[in-house]
Design an enzyme around this catalytic site. Sequence first.
Site, PDB file in Angstrom:
ATOM      1  N   LYS A   2      28.713 -29.661 -24.563  1.00 24.71           N
ATOM      2  CA  LYS A   2      29.044 -28.287 -24.966  1.00 24.71           C
ATOM      3  C   LYS A   2      28.008 -27.286 -24.440  1.00 24.71           C
ATOM      4  CE  LYS A   2      28.920 -29.110 -29.446  1.00 24.71           C
ATOM      5  NZ  LYS A   2      28.419 -30.498 -29.483  1.00 24.71           N
ATOM      6  N   ARG A  24      30.618 -26.484 -38.299  1.00 25.19           N
ATOM      7  CA  ARG A  24      30.422 -27.927 -38.300  1.00 25.19           C
ATOM      8  C   ARG A  24      30.937 -28.559 -39.580  1.00 25.19           C
ATOM      9  NH1 ARG A  24      25.736 -28.087 -34.548  1.00 25.19           N
ATOM     10  NH2 ARG A  24      25.111 -30.209 -34.111  1.00 25.19           N
ATOM     11  N   ARG A  73      18.350 -36.424 -22.234  1.00 26.54           N
ATOM     12  CA  ARG A  73      18.380 -34.964 -22.221  1.00 26.54           C
ATOM     13  C   ARG A  73      16.963 -34.394 -22.313  1.00 26.54           C
ATOM     14  NH1 ARG A  73      22.588 -32.149 -26.068  1.00 26.54           N
ATOM     15  NH2 ARG A  73      21.448 -33.119 -27.767  1.00 26.54           N
ATOM     16  N   ARG A  98      13.958 -32.946 -27.261  1.00 26.65           N
ATOM     17  CA  ARG A  98      14.135 -32.452 -28.625  1.00 26.65           C
ATOM     18  C   ARG A  98      13.711 -33.516 -29.634  1.00 26.65           C
ATOM     19  NH1 ARG A  98      20.179 -30.056 -28.984  1.00 26.65           N
ATOM     20  NH2 ARG A  98      19.987 -31.094 -30.989  1.00 26.65           N
ATOM     21  N   ARG A 142      22.804 -38.185 -36.713  1.00 23.57           N
ATOM     22  CA  ARG A 142      23.609 -37.022 -36.274  1.00 23.57           C
ATOM     23  C   ARG A 142      25.065 -37.407 -36.050  1.00 23.57           C
ATOM     24  NH1 ARG A 142      20.306 -35.274 -31.299  1.00 23.57           N
ATOM     25  NH2 ARG A 142      21.804 -33.580 -31.083  1.00 23.57           N
TER      26      ARG A 142
HETATM   27  P1  AMP Z   1      22.649 -28.862 -32.029  1.00 23.60           P
HETATM   28  O1  AMP Z   1      21.676 -28.229 -31.085  1.00 23.60           O
HETATM   29  O2  AMP Z   1      23.974 -28.132 -32.073  1.00 23.60           O
HETATM   30  O3  AMP Z   1      22.813 -30.332 -31.803  1.00 23.60           O
HETATM   31  O4  AMP Z   1      22.030 -28.704 -33.497  1.00 23.60           O
HETATM   32  C1  AMP Z   1      20.773 -29.265 -33.831  1.00 23.60           C
HETATM   33  C2  AMP Z   1      20.613 -29.387 -35.337  1.00 23.60           C
HETATM   34  O5  AMP Z   1      20.666 -28.093 -35.954  1.00 23.60           O
HETATM   35  C3  AMP Z   1      21.707 -30.181 -36.048  1.00 23.60           C
HETATM   36  O6  AMP Z   1      21.471 -31.575 -36.005  1.00 23.60           O
HETATM   37  C4  AMP Z   1      21.596 -29.627 -37.464  1.00 23.60           C
HETATM   38  O7  AMP Z   1      20.454 -30.116 -38.131  1.00 23.60           O
HETATM   39  C5  AMP Z   1      21.367 -28.159 -37.204  1.00 23.60           C
HETATM   40  N1  AMP Z   1      22.644 -27.403 -37.074  1.00 23.60           N
HETATM   41  C6  AMP Z   1      23.120 -26.786 -35.960  1.00 23.60           C
HETATM   42  N2  AMP Z   1      24.296 -26.187 -36.220  1.00 23.60           N
HETATM   43  C7  AMP Z   1      24.572 -26.445 -37.523  1.00 23.60           C
HETATM   44  C8  AMP Z   1      25.655 -26.107 -38.378  1.00 23.60           C
HETATM   45  N3  AMP Z   1      26.708 -25.394 -37.929  1.00 23.60           N
HETATM   46  N4  AMP Z   1      25.614 -26.542 -39.663  1.00 23.60           N
HETATM   47  C9  AMP Z   1      24.570 -27.258 -40.126  1.00 23.60           C
HETATM   48  N5  AMP Z   1      23.525 -27.621 -39.370  1.00 23.60           N
HETATM   49  C10 AMP Z   1      23.511 -27.220 -38.071  1.00 23.60           C
END
Ligand code: AMP
Length: 212
Positions: A14, A87, A126, A159, A170
């Site tokens: 994404k 989410r 990544r 990360r 996750r």
């Molecule tokens: P991402 O970069 O989208 O993989 O997000 C990294 C982390 O941020 C996730 O594993 C969650 O801990 C938090 N996070 C991101 N977006 C959300 C969301 N919409 N709701 C809850 N936690 C989120």
Amino acid sequence: MKNIILLGAPGSGKGTQSEHLIQEYGFHHLSTGDIIRKNIHDNTEYGQLCKKYSEEGKLVPDDIMIAMVEDHLKNLQGSIIWDGFPRTINQAQKLDQLLAKLGRKINHTLYFEIDESKLIARITGRRICPKCGKTYHLTALPPKQEGLCDLDGSALIQRADDSVDKITVRLAAYHKDTAPLVDYYLHQQNLTVIDADMTGHAVWDQIVAVLK
Ligand code: AMP
């Protein structure tokens, strides 16, 4: 003014496709992951609230997440790519309400469908730029100069939540809370399945075909 949701498991591509969408169409990129990482980096109040969830690979509670998105949305006027939000079903319902108040709606949900056995390799390889957020992959999408961001020369990092043990957490959160959104948006009749197992170019072609 369009609202396009990118829905899919962590590592389904994404973020990479968002970068193309911003470049080609000038959309705003609303990545809740990026917003959270920036808040943690800047040690804001939100950052302190999110840190333990995010670094453990767990979802940030809906009330905190929705408040952060509402704040962010105040500054955005044009078309938006929603990357990593919503989410949960609760977040999706809240987003529908927020957009309705602004006379807007979700125009497309692009669901990145991927063979999960490939995700671990994708995520552990990544690397990201801590400054601008651009994403790379050690083998599939390396930077021009090893270890350095093409855009600003910063040293790339992994990360904290891209380790194998955090990925398992996750993915479990994705299956439990996020996967039900596929049905939610199917009912809204705005969902298109994108075959995310293909190369980046082939995934992009599918996206362009939906948006034209
Ligand atoms: P991402 O970069 O989208 O993989 O997000 C990294 C982390 O941020 C996730 O594993 C969650 O801990 C938090 N996070 C991101 N977006 C959300 C969301 N919409 N709701 C809850 N936690 C989120």
